[in-house]
Design an enzyme around this catalytic site. Structure first.
Site, mmCIF file in Angstrom:
data_model
loop_
_atom_site.group_PDB
_atom_site.id
_atom_site.type_symbol
_atom_site.label_atom_id
_atom_site.label_comp_id
_atom_site.label_asym_id
_atom_site.label_seq_id
_atom_site.Cartn_x
_atom_site.Cartn_y
_atom_site.Cartn_z
ATOM 1 N N LYS A 105 0.789 -0.854 -0.206
ATOM 2 C CA LYS A 105 -0.039 -0.318 0.218
ATOM 3 C C LYS A 105 0.655 1.551 -0.216
ATOM 4 C CE LYS A 105 -4.682 -1.594 1.590
ATOM 5 N NZ LYS A 105 -4.684 -3.068 2.485
ATOM 6 N N GLU A 127 -10.065 7.526 4.096
ATOM 7 C CA GLU A 127 -10.738 6.562 5.000
ATOM 8 C C GLU A 127 -10.480 5.748 5.306
ATOM 9 O OE1 GLU A 127 -12.429 6.983 1.752
ATOM 10 O OE2 GLU A 127 -11.667 5.024 1.394
ATOM 11 N N SER A 392 1.405 -9.595 -0.791
ATOM 12 C CA SER A 392 1.264 -8.161 -1.266
ATOM 13 C C SER A 392 1.262 -7.614 0.565
ATOM 14 C CB SER A 392 0.092 -7.907 -1.246
ATOM 15 O OG SER A 392 -0.831 -9.017 -0.472
HETATM 16 C C1 LIG Z 1 -5.348 -4.283 1.569
HETATM 17 C C2 LIG Z 1 -4.090 -5.053 1.485
HETATM 18 C C3 LIG Z 1 -4.587 -5.812 0.197
HETATM 19 C C4 LIG Z 1 -6.234 -5.845 -0.577
HETATM 20 O O1 LIG Z 1 -6.099 -4.580 -2.072
HETATM 21 P P1 LIG Z 1 -5.572 -4.331 -2.886
HETATM 22 O O2 LIG Z 1 -5.350 -3.280 -3.548
HETATM 23 O O3 LIG Z 1 -6.565 -5.390 -3.893
HETATM 24 O O4 LIG Z 1 -4.217 -5.554 -3.490
HETATM 25 C C5 LIG Z 1 -4.152 -6.826 0.227
HETATM 26 N N1 LIG Z 1 -3.046 -7.446 0.550
HETATM 27 C C6 LIG Z 1 -2.368 -6.639 1.287
HETATM 28 C C7 LIG Z 1 -1.636 -7.207 2.082
HETATM 29 C C8 LIG Z 1 -3.436 -5.283 2.144
HETATM 30 O O5 LIG Z 1 -3.239 -5.040 3.353
#
Ligand SMILES: *Cc1c(COP(=O)(O)O)cnc(C)c1O
Length: 415
Positions: A105, A127, A392
């Site tokens: 993010k 938000e 992610s």
């Molecule tokens: C917020 C989040 C997601 C999901 O958000 P996307 O916009 O679909 O990528 C995925 N993995 C993690 C670790 C997150 O914090």
């Protein structure tokens, strides 16, 4: 390797040039459905972004931030031990869990913060639901020396105490939202209202590839560093492109981040949706699998609806994935057939979580575990080949929930 004329995805070389259209459409999806008062503010953001994204000064500054502050490039890692245990295709991870603050993010939050700085803004507004976007944006605001207002439902504030503390320590104001169900939807409305009052000095920063144009485009562009890095790194490691890539899809930012660089390649792409507890309405958040066209939060996309056509209740054990709509570009890539959208359940994600802990020494976010769970399925079905997963985020935030429900996972073992 496949010769280029055999590449079935050859038409996608010019895809980025034409998508979105100047009015923010991906096919019939996307657009900007805004109250009249906010139209000039969003036009100002679009214009500033279109100017700045081609400026050498902006690009160089963002590169420097990514390297020195975020610690990019993040590595690509070959899960040799886990792949051997599974006995099929080789699994590779793009390690966004090692990005500063522990998830992808920050890639778009630092971009949005830099855009705000170039526009002369003094405050970032957003938000947050589970608090992950709020923490990433508060991090960016602290870096750029800006004020930061994070709107959060009172119910979520109670549930997500550690993230509330983090945001406050980083200098952000967490503004409790006390109407309606007091969760994410009300927080979105309140953030828009707050933004409407001060858009001369503030900028609204969305947390995924969703919302009115230009945000799905801006967030995709800022996240695409993930895929461009990974493509180079993977080629350097193996001499080839991966056979397949996959990422989890909530709003769709980490997945667009990985996919964008590979759209014109002979690579199969999988977006992984959360099937939660099952297929019944309210038990999952698989917006592409079960959704139909609808406008929500200012954009047109595929949306999960209840009997009255309103956004349906959603559930996933991964709070970052439980959103009843999805980024408009995903709806379009689904329609074009370029990306395959698949799903995994809570239980499959939890198994993947424990296997990565035990066999690789990496504790993944439960969101990212959805992508990994699909890669495990792929590896079990394909005897050879490679699959690259966008990991992610890291899983520190999830260990209490997982421990309470599954213990330390001794039952998840491969022989
Ligand atoms: C917020 C989040 C997601 C999901 O958000 P996307 O916009 O679909 O990528 C995925 N993995 C993690 C670790 C997150 O914090």
């Amino acid at each position: 390797m496949t010769a280029d004329f055999e590449n079935p995805n050859k038409g996608f070389e010019s895809y980025l040039q034409f998508n979105p259209t100047p009015d923010g459409r991906f096919g019939k999806y996307g657009g900007a459905y805004l109250p009249d008062e906010l139209i000039p503010a969003f036009e100002e953001i679009t214009e500033a972004y279109n100017t700045i994204c081609n400026s050498a000064q902006f690009i160089n500054e963002l590169r420097r931030i990514r390297k020195e502050f975020q610690g990019r490039p993040t590595p690509v890692y070959h899960c040799e031990r886990l792949s051997r245990k599974i006995g099929g295709a080789q699994i590779y991870l793009k390690r966004e869990d090692l990005n500063h603050s522990g998830a992808h993010k920050l890639n778009h939050c630092m971009g949005e913060g830099l855009l705000a700085k170039f526009m002369g803004k003094k405050k970032l507004i957003a938000e947050t639901g589970a608090g992950q976007h709020g923490v990433a944006l508060a991090t960016a605001a602290a870096y750029f020396g800006m004020d930061c207002d994070i709107y959060m439902g009172e119910v979520d504030i109670k549930k997500q105490a550690p993230n509330v503390t983090r945001m406050k320590m980083l200098g952000a104001s967490v503004i409790p939202v006390s109407h309606g169900l007091r969760t994410l939807k009300e927080a979105v409305d309140a953030a828009f209202e707050g933004y409407m009052k001060e858009y001369n000095d503030a900028i609204y920063c969305i947390g995924s590839c969703v919302g009115p144009h230009p945000f799905p485009m801006i967030v995709r562009d800022f996240q695409s560093v993930v895929g461009y890095e990974a493509r180079d790194q993977f080629k350097e490691m193996t001499g080839l492109l991966p056979e397949a890539i996959c990422a989890c899809v909530g709003g769709g930012s980490n997945s667009m981040g990985l996919f964008t660089a590979f759209l014109a390649d002979p690579v199969d792409i999988y977006g992984v949706e959360p099937m939660g507890r099952g297929e019944k309405m309210g038990d999952n958040a698989a917006s592409i699998t079960f959704g139909s066209e609808g406008v929500m939060h200012g954009f047109n996309s595929l949306m999960l609806k209840d009997k009255n056509g309103e956004p349906a209740p959603v559930y996933s054990c991964a709070s970052g994935l439980d959103y009843p709509s999805v980024g408009p570009e995903h709806a379009y890539l689904h329609e074009l057939g370029r990306v395959n959208y698949v799903s995994v359940t809570d239980d499959e994600a939890v198994e993947a979580f424990f296997l990565l802990c035990r066999y690789e020494g990496i504790i993944p976010a439960i969101e990212s575990s959805h992508a990994l769970a699909y890669a495990l399925k792929f590896a079990r079905e394909h005897k050879t080949g490679t699959i690259l997963v966008n990991l992610s985020g890291r899983g520190d935030k999830d260990i209490d929930y997982i421990y309470e429900n599954y213990g330390c996972g001794e039952q998840f073992k491969l022989d």
